[in-house]
Design a protein around this motif. Structure first.
Motif, PDB file in Angstrom:
ATOM      1  N   VAL A 135       6.543 -14.300   2.095  1.00 23.10           N
ATOM      2  CA  VAL A 135       7.039 -14.056   0.738  1.00 23.10           C
ATOM      3  C   VAL A 135       7.625 -12.655   0.644  1.00 23.10           C
ATOM      4  O   VAL A 135       8.718 -12.451   0.087  1.00 23.10           O
ATOM      5  N   VAL A 136       6.901 -11.678   1.184  1.00 25.05           N
ATOM      6  CA  VAL A 136       7.402 -10.296   1.185  1.00 25.05           C
ATOM      7  C   VAL A 136       8.704 -10.204   1.983  1.00 25.05           C
ATOM      8  O   VAL A 136       9.676  -9.582   1.549  1.00 25.05           O
ATOM      9  N   GLY A 137       8.738 -10.840   3.163  1.00 24.92           N
ATOM     10  CA  GLY A 137       9.942 -10.806   3.989  1.00 24.92           C
ATOM     11  C   GLY A 137      11.128 -11.444   3.307  1.00 24.92           C
ATOM     12  O   GLY A 137      12.252 -10.935   3.379  1.00 24.92           O
ATOM     13  N   HIS A 138      10.907 -12.584   2.624  1.00 22.46           N
ATOM     14  CA  HIS A 138      12.000 -13.261   1.915  1.00 22.46           C
ATOM     15  C   HIS A 138      12.536 -12.385   0.790  1.00 22.46           C
ATOM     16  O   HIS A 138      13.758 -12.281   0.589  1.00 22.46           O
ATOM     17  N   TYR A 139      11.638 -11.729   0.083  1.00 24.80           N
ATOM     18  CA  TYR A 139      12.065 -10.865  -1.017  1.00 24.80           C
ATOM     19  C   TYR A 139      12.854  -9.664  -0.512  1.00 24.80           C
ATOM     20  O   TYR A 139      13.890  -9.293  -1.073  1.00 24.80           O
ATOM     21  N   THR A 140      12.373  -9.039   0.558  1.00 25.72           N
ATOM     22  CA  THR A 140      13.058  -7.845   1.065  1.00 25.72           C
ATOM     23  C   THR A 140      14.352  -8.183   1.801  1.00 25.72           C
ATOM     24  O   THR A 140      15.171  -7.297   2.043  1.00 25.72           O
ATOM     25  N   ASP A 141      14.551  -9.446   2.190  1.00 23.31           N
ATOM     26  CA  ASP A 141      15.864  -9.861   2.680  1.00 23.31           C
ATOM     27  C   ASP A 141      16.904  -9.733   1.561  1.00 23.31           C
ATOM     28  O   ASP A 141      18.068  -9.422   1.810  1.00 23.31           O
ATOM     29  N   LYS A 142      16.473  -9.992   0.331  1.00 24.80           N
ATOM     30  CA  LYS A 142      17.379  -9.913  -0.806  1.00 24.80           C
ATOM     31  C   LYS A 142      17.495  -8.486  -1.340  1.00 24.80           C
ATOM     32  O   LYS A 142      18.577  -8.030  -1.696  1.00 24.80           O
ATOM     33  N   LYS A 143      16.374  -7.802  -1.390  1.00 25.72           N
ATOM     34  CA  LYS A 143      16.355  -6.461  -1.968  1.00 25.72           C
ATOM     35  C   LYS A 143      15.331  -5.623  -1.208  1.00 25.72           C
ATOM     36  O   LYS A 143      14.134  -5.708  -1.463  1.00 25.72           O
ATOM     37  N   VAL A 144      15.815  -4.820  -0.286  1.00 22.30           N
ATOM     38  CA  VAL A 144      14.932  -4.016   0.548  1.00 22.30           C
ATOM     39  C   VAL A 144      14.241  -2.951  -0.290  1.00 22.30           C
ATOM     40  O   VAL A 144      14.871  -2.314  -1.140  1.00 22.30           O
ATOM     41  N   GLN A 145      12.958  -2.764  -0.038  1.00 20.19           N
ATOM     42  CA  GLN A 145      12.157  -1.796  -0.776  1.00 20.19           C
ATOM     43  C   GLN A 145      11.671  -0.705   0.185  1.00 20.19           C
ATOM     44  O   GLN A 145      10.651  -0.863   0.855  1.00 20.19           O
ATOM     45  N   PRO A 146      12.362   0.421   0.259  1.00 24.58           N
ATOM     46  CA  PRO A 146      12.024   1.422   1.276  1.00 24.58           C
ATOM     47  C   PRO A 146      10.653   2.061   1.099  1.00 24.58           C
ATOM     48  O   PRO A 146      10.066   2.527   2.073  1.00 24.58           O
ATOM     49  N   TYR A 147      10.132   2.082  -0.119  1.00 19.37           N
ATOM     50  CA  TYR A 147       8.840   2.732  -0.346  1.00 19.37           C
ATOM     51  C   TYR A 147       7.697   1.733  -0.502  1.00 19.37           C
ATOM     52  O   TYR A 147       6.575   2.116  -0.838  1.00 19.37           O
ATOM     53  N   SER A 148       7.990   0.452  -0.249  1.00 22.51           N
ATOM     54  CA  SER A 148       6.945  -0.564  -0.405  1.00 22.51           C
ATOM     55  C   SER A 148       5.828  -0.399   0.625  1.00 22.51           C
ATOM     56  O   SER A 148       4.682  -0.757   0.367  1.00 22.51           O
ATOM     57  N   LEU A 149       6.162   0.152   1.805  1.00 24.03           N
ATOM     58  CA  LEU A 149       5.148   0.316   2.847  1.00 24.03           C
ATOM     59  C   LEU A 149       4.047   1.263   2.390  1.00 24.03           C
ATOM     60  O   LEU A 149       2.851   1.010   2.600  1.00 24.03           O
ATOM     61  N   ALA A 150       4.436   2.375   1.771  1.00 20.10           N
ATOM     62  CA  ALA A 150       3.439   3.330   1.287  1.00 20.10           C
ATOM     63  C   ALA A 150       2.605   2.727   0.161  1.00 20.10           C
ATOM     64  O   ALA A 150       1.386   2.926   0.091  1.00 20.10           O
ATOM     65  N   ILE A 151       3.268   1.960  -0.714  1.00 22.97           N
ATOM     66  CA  ILE A 151       2.544   1.340  -1.820  1.00 22.97           C
ATOM     67  C   ILE A 151       1.569   0.286  -1.297  1.00 22.97           C
ATOM     68  O   ILE A 151       0.422   0.195  -1.752  1.00 22.97           O
ATOM     69  N   GLY A 152       2.016  -0.519  -0.319  1.00 22.82           N
ATOM     70  CA  GLY A 152       1.130  -1.524   0.254  1.00 22.82           C
ATOM     71  C   GLY A 152      -0.078  -0.917   0.938  1.00 22.82           C
ATOM     72  O   GLY A 152      -1.183  -1.471   0.896  1.00 22.82           O
ATOM     73  N   MET A 153       0.115   0.251   1.572  1.00 22.62           N
ATOM     74  CA  MET A 153      -1.004   0.903   2.248  1.00 22.62           C
ATOM     75  C   MET A 153      -2.092   1.310   1.259  1.00 22.62           C
ATOM     76  O   MET A 153      -3.269   1.436   1.631  1.00 22.62           O
ATOM     77  N   ALA A 154      -1.718   1.516  -0.016  1.00 19.05           N
ATOM     78  CA  ALA A 154      -2.724   1.842  -1.028  1.00 19.05           C
ATOM     79  C   ALA A 154      -3.718   0.706  -1.198  1.00 19.05           C
ATOM     80  O   ALA A 154      -4.903   0.944  -1.512  1.00 19.05           O
ATOM     81  N   SER A 155      -3.282  -0.540  -1.006  1.00 20.69           N
ATOM     82  CA  SER A 155      -4.200  -1.676  -1.078  1.00 20.69           C
ATOM     83  C   SER A 155      -5.268  -1.584   0.007  1.00 20.69           C
ATOM     84  O   SER A 155      -6.452  -1.850  -0.240  1.00 20.69           O
ATOM     85  N   THR A 156      -4.838  -1.190   1.221  1.00 21.34           N
ATOM     86  CA  THR A 156      -5.794  -0.988   2.306  1.00 21.34           C
ATOM     87  C   THR A 156      -6.772   0.125   1.967  1.00 21.34           C
ATOM     88  O   THR A 156      -7.977   0.036   2.240  1.00 21.34           O
ATOM     89  N   PHE A 157      -6.268   1.201   1.378  1.00 23.84           N
ATOM     90  CA  PHE A 157      -7.084   2.342   0.973  1.00 23.84           C
ATOM     91  C   PHE A 157      -8.228   1.891   0.060  1.00 23.84           C
ATOM     92  O   PHE A 157      -9.399   2.192   0.295  1.00 23.84           O
ATOM     93  N   PHE A 158      -7.904   1.142  -0.982  1.00 22.32           N
ATOM     94  CA  PHE A 158      -8.926   0.690  -1.932  1.00 22.32           C
ATOM     95  C   PHE A 158      -9.825  -0.379  -1.314  1.00 22.32           C
ATOM     96  O   PHE A 158     -11.016  -0.465  -1.644  1.00 22.32           O
ATOM     97  N   GLY A 159      -9.253  -1.207  -0.418  1.00 19.33           N
ATOM     98  CA  GLY A 159     -10.077  -2.217   0.243  1.00 19.33           C
ATOM     99  C   GLY A 159     -11.178  -1.609   1.087  1.00 19.33           C
ATOM    100  O   GLY A 159     -12.320  -2.094   1.099  1.00 19.33           O
ATOM    101  N   LEU A 160     -10.870  -0.533   1.812  1.00 17.16           N
ATOM    102  CA  LEU A 160     -11.882   0.140   2.630  1.00 17.16           C
ATOM    103  C   LEU A 160     -12.971   0.773   1.766  1.00 17.16           C
ATOM    104  O   LEU A 160     -14.161   0.707   2.101  1.00 17.16           O
ATOM    105  N   LEU A 161     -12.571   1.403   0.667  1.00 19.41           N
ATOM    106  CA  LEU A 161     -13.566   1.991  -0.232  1.00 19.41           C
ATOM    107  C   LEU A 161     -14.492   0.914  -0.790  1.00 19.41           C
ATOM    108  O   LEU A 161     -15.714   1.101  -0.880  1.00 19.41           O
ATOM    109  N   LEU A 162     -13.916  -0.238  -1.151  1.00 20.25           N
ATOM    110  CA  LEU A 162     -14.725  -1.322  -1.692  1.00 20.25           C
ATOM    111  C   LEU A 162     -15.666  -1.892  -0.629  1.00 20.25           C
ATOM    112  O   LEU A 162     -16.836  -2.186  -0.918  1.00 20.25           O
TER     113      LEU A 162
END
Length: 415
Positions: A87-114
């Motif tokens: 789903v992410v790949g299909h969306y970024t084929d249409k509209k690339v999000q250069p800062y999405s990687l940093a935002i996605g890493m925040a999910s990992t950050f909170f997951g580890l704390l939890l």
């Protein structure tokens, strides 16, 4: 020669146009700083991911979990990655999000704390799913960045990218043995600092990536006259999925249950078993790096043939080997079977270049999904039989490599 060209060939209203590798860029060679940054970020990302499987013995003892519940943790983690990556790949084929990687890493950050503070099984599942979500956002777009920085050496760039992830996966057991086992579940929170470092690096890479993107209507690109037909492409993609299934399910069986196998069969300590797991995963990292350049040099189809089928004699021998021989065999298996990953992914990308992000997401997602589903099924099987029986069954998985005979020959310029 310096104008951006379309990576995604879909005809859309205002899609993202990404600067692909122009002849001048090919002559200049790979952008090594960018490759190093995205590979190091992959290292940090997969270090945090592998930490989950490495603390299974602690979670199993603390919360009295059975093997099926352990498999469900892996499934919760990898199902989010498997479901969302395409789903992410299909969306970024249409509209690339250069800062999405940093935002996605925040999910990992909170997951580890939890995960570090979780006291209930359901909370552990949610924490694992959050880490998987971060992985879903990271992989498709980072694979695109690696290709842009390749200088035309696509297999090499994919291998450098995979090298970081493979070494990150191998570091999880070592860090768990040195930190989590002595200091307990709460020490997992310390690894959130790794996620924060990854956020900073990925934000800087996003600043490099953003100028590569322009928005304009894309024109369809003519297919190469020697390219395989759409029917052959569909068959080839199914074959590649099956090959990835055989490779990833076998690696998942060792990653999730090798510790328990060594403890049950040879009576080694948990920390010693984690070191043996690190040896196998480190061999995977080396093999993943070698596979891409070999595919650039000799052709990806040859590498796929040799890496999957070549591991079969050693996987068949592993369930009957002693402790020292098992360590040696795990190194050989890791070196051989992991060398196919880069070739499979690049082969798939070249079969369907107009859906680069989606194909990358599908194959990274399939790898995660197969690992998660396989871990759950194998855990259930281990509960009803034994860990040793699981490895006797999994030993035959590389035989699926025979399906590589159905892969088409790609035009020379794509190999």
């Amino acid at each position: 020669m310096n104008k951006p060209v379309v990576v995604s060939e879909e005809t859309l209203t205002e899609p993202a146009v990404v600067a692909d590798v122009a002849p001048a860029a090919k002559a200049a060679g790979p952008a090594y700083i960018v490759l190093a940054g995205i590979s190091f970020s992959h290292f940090l990302n997969d270090t945090m991911q592998s930490l989950i499987a490495s603390v299974y013995p602690i979670l199993k003892d603390t919360y009295a979990l059975d093997f099926a519940q352990i498999g469900m943790i892996t499934l919760a983690f990898q199902f989010t990655a498997s479901l969302l990556q395409p789903v992410v790949g299909h969306y970024t084929d249409k509209k690339v999000q250069p800062y999405s990687l940093a935002i996605g890493m925040a999910s990992t950050f909170f997951g580890l704390l939890l995960l570090s503070a979780a006291q209930q099984y359901l909370v552990i599942l949610v924490a694992a799913a959050l880490v998987g979500l971060g992985s879903a956002v990271f992989h498709p777009e980072s694979a695109r960045i690696a290709r842009l920085a390749s200088g035309g050496r696509y297999g090499f760039a994919q291998s450098v990218f995979q090298l970081g992830g493979s070494f990150g996966t191998s570091m999880g057991p070592v860090l768990a043995a040195l930190i989590v086992v002595p200091f307990g579940q709460g020490s997992i929170a310390w690894f959130s600092s790794i996620a924060f470092l990854a956020i900073l690096i990925l934000w800087r890479i996003g600043r490099w990536y953003a100028p590569q993107i322009t928005a304009k209507k894309m024109a369809a690109v003519q297919a190469h006259p020697d390219a395989p037909s759409s029917r052959r492409v569909a068959v080839a993609l199914l074959v590649l999925v099956a090959l990835l299934f055989s490779k990833q399910l076998y690696v998942s069986s060792l990653s999730s249950y090798y510790i328990f196998y060594l403890i049950d069969r040879f009576g080694v300590s948990t920390q010693a078993a984690q070191i043996y797991l690190f040896i196998f995963l480190a061999a995977n990292a080396v093999g993943a790096f070698l596979g891409g350049p070999l595919g650039d040099r000799f052709g990806r189809k040859i590498v796929i043939w040799m890496s999957i089928l070549g591991a079969l004699p050693f996987t068949l021998a592993l369930p009957y080997a002693g402790l020292a021989a098992s360590a040696v065999l795990s190194i050989v298996i890791g070196l051989i079977i992991s060398s196919t990953t880069s070739s499979i992914i690049v082969f798939a990308q070249e079969l369907v270049p107009h859906r680069f992000g989606m194909i990358s997401g599908v194959f990274f997602g399939v790898a995660f999904g197969i690992g998660g589903l396989g871990a759950a099924v194998l855990g259930k099987l281990a509960d009803h039989t034994s860990i040793e029986f699981v490895y006797q069954v999994c030993a035959y998985l590389p035989a699926i490599g025979l399906l590589a005979v159905f892969l088409p020959k790609l035009p020379r310029h794509t190999r």
